[in-house]
Design a protein around this motif. Structure first.
Motif, mmCIF file in Angstrom:
data_model
loop_
_atom_site.group_PDB
_atom_site.id
_atom_site.type_symbol
_atom_site.label_atom_id
_atom_site.label_comp_id
_atom_site.label_asym_id
_atom_site.label_seq_id
_atom_site.Cartn_x
_atom_site.Cartn_y
_atom_site.Cartn_z
ATOM 1 N N LEU A 1 8.519 -9.683 1.258
ATOM 2 C CA LEU A 1 8.500 -8.224 1.058
ATOM 3 C C LEU A 1 7.092 -7.727 1.368
ATOM 4 C CD1 LEU A 1 10.306 -8.051 -2.380
ATOM 5 C CD2 LEU A 1 11.084 -6.793 -0.402
ATOM 6 N N HIS A 2 6.997 -6.463 1.796
ATOM 7 C CA HIS A 2 5.673 -5.889 2.094
ATOM 8 C C HIS A 2 5.081 -5.219 0.861
ATOM 9 C CE1 HIS A 2 6.043 -6.679 6.349
ATOM 10 N NE2 HIS A 2 7.247 -6.158 6.335
ATOM 11 N N THR A 3 5.095 -5.928 -0.275
ATOM 12 C CA THR A 3 4.554 -5.331 -1.498
ATOM 13 C C THR A 3 3.265 -6.052 -1.865
ATOM 14 O OG1 THR A 3 6.043 -6.833 -2.655
ATOM 15 C CG2 THR A 3 6.717 -4.544 -2.531
ATOM 16 N N THR A 4 2.470 -5.440 -2.751
ATOM 17 C CA THR A 4 1.231 -6.073 -3.202
ATOM 18 C C THR A 4 1.366 -6.399 -4.685
ATOM 19 O OG1 THR A 4 0.031 -4.725 -1.629
ATOM 20 C CG2 THR A 4 -1.271 -5.834 -3.296
ATOM 21 N N GLY A 5 1.137 -7.653 -5.035
ATOM 22 C CA GLY A 5 1.155 -8.043 -6.442
ATOM 23 C C GLY A 5 2.554 -8.283 -6.976
ATOM 24 N N ALA A 6 2.629 -9.145 -7.988
ATOM 25 C CA ALA A 6 3.916 -9.542 -8.569
ATOM 26 C C ALA A 6 4.605 -8.362 -9.251
ATOM 27 C CB ALA A 6 3.690 -10.675 -9.565
ATOM 28 N N GLN A 7 3.825 -7.585 -9.989
ATOM 29 C CA GLN A 7 4.399 -6.454 -10.728
ATOM 30 C C GLN A 7 5.066 -5.455 -9.769
ATOM 31 O OE1 GLN A 7 1.611 -4.707 -13.518
ATOM 32 N NE2 GLN A 7 2.381 -2.673 -13.091
#
Length: 372
Positions: free
Chosen positions: A234-240
């Protein structure tokens, strides 16, 4: 195929391979540009005209992709430059002209140690089931990390591994494992369809190149619940942010159910970002969340805002926060302060920590680290 285009593209690709550039940009009105150690550099050669970029495109683009370029204005594919390297190519139209961006996919597989992957991943990827997400912005090395994990499994375990990619980047040989790689648009129409079919193909491990939509995410979670290891990106930053993003894809009335499913299926989230390394090259910073019973509860109860502090206290489980990893790279003298701070999740806090450290003031957890 125009001979001029073929000769020129070969020379350009040779330059990319020899210099170790990550990308080649070809667009009308400037010379070819390479991205080297994270920075763009113009090559000392002629300014490209409209007919040059068309010739370059025709020299490497398969017919079906040329047709797609005409119909929708963009196309993506992978191709091999002899046995020297592979490239992932995006061809697109801009101001009516053809432009190309080629990303070099190295031919060699890196080891966990070479790219600094969190060691706990080796424990997670041999579990009998679960979802492991590798996240980060485009160009942060997700593909390389996944290829490293798949290759490690392939060398050490007998597994049936199915990869679903768009396009295929690293080519794997069968070693201890059997590996089948399916390319979207060539072998199968889309991710969701490939995932549904994969469950009938006796897989142990499934790699989903991109979890773009509700259907694909749902299928990946289901596959992870039913006794497979599933890798997704996924193109997300960080686990949260990653957990929130997955839940938000679903309509409100399904979100509670997805939280429950995710709390059971998800076993780890690796978030990464690439930085220029001193004096040259690149280095990755990682955030690693291992889903413990406590974190599974936070996901189920929609308390994701507490995930960061759970990661911070979860060092003994192999967890690390992105900003701590960035700070550590700076402390070890591998990267410049100016490159670290913009990539932090909390830039101001990281700036303060670094400035304190420069003045000789270290925070408690750094002191404790020294004793390990």
């Amino acid at each position: 195929m125009s001979t001029g285009g073929t000769i020129l593209i070969d020379r350009l690709l040779q330059t990319v391979v020899e210099t170790g550039a990550s990308d080649l940009h070809l667009t009308v009105g400037q010379p070819p540009v390479v991205r080297l150690h994270g920075r763009l550099r113009r090559l000392q050669t002629k300014v490209l005209e409209p007919e040059d970029t068309v010739a370059l495109m025709k020299a490497i683009t398969p017919d079906r992709c040329q047709q797609e370029l005409q119909e929708v204005g963009t196309t993506d594919f992978g191709f091999a430059f002899g046995d020297k390297a592979r490239f992932r190519v995006s061809v697109f139209k801009q101001r009516g002209n053809v432009a190309l961006v080629l990303r070099q996919i190295p031919n060699k597989f890196y080891t966990f140690e070479e790219i600094g992957l969190p060691p706990v991943l080796k424990e997670l990827i041999v579990r009998p089931r679960g979802l492991i997400l590798v996240t980060g912005p485009t160009g942060s090395g997700k593909t390389t990390s996944l290829a490293c994990m798949i290759n490690w499994l392939n060398e050490n375990y007998d597994r049936h591994i199915i990869t679903i990619e768009d396009p295929i980047e690293y080519y794997h040989q069968h070693k201890k494992s059997t590996i089948n790689q399916r390319e979207i648009g060539v072998d199968v129409p889309d991710f969701a369809e490939a995932l549904r079919r994969a469950l009938r193909q006796d897989p142990d491990v499934i790699l989903v190149g991109e979890m773009r939509d509700l259907e694909t995410i749902q299928a990946a979670i289901t596959a992870a619940e039913t006794g497979h290891i599933v890798f997704g990106t996924l193109h997300t930053t960080g686990a949260q942010g990653t957990v929130n993003r997955i839940v938000d894809v679903f309509p409100t009335h399904q979100q509670e159910q997805i939280r429950t499913q995710l709390s059971v299926a998800l076993i780890g989230v690796l978030s990464q970002t690439l930085l220029p390394r001193k004096p040259k090259g690149l280095v990755a910073a990682y955030e690693m969340m291992v889903v413990t019973p406590a974190i599974a509860n936070l996901i189920r109860e929609n308390k994701t805002y507490r995930i960061d502090s759970a990661i911070q206290t979860g060092k003994k489980h192999g967890m690390v926060l992105l900003d701590d990893s960035l700070f550590d790279l700076w402390r070890r003298g591998l990267v410049d302060k100016e490159d670290v701070i913009p990539r932090a999740r909390h830039p101001n806090e990281l700036r303060r920590r670094i400035e304190n450290a420069e003045r000789g003031i270290w925070e408690e957890e750094e002191e404790e680290d020294e004793e390990f």
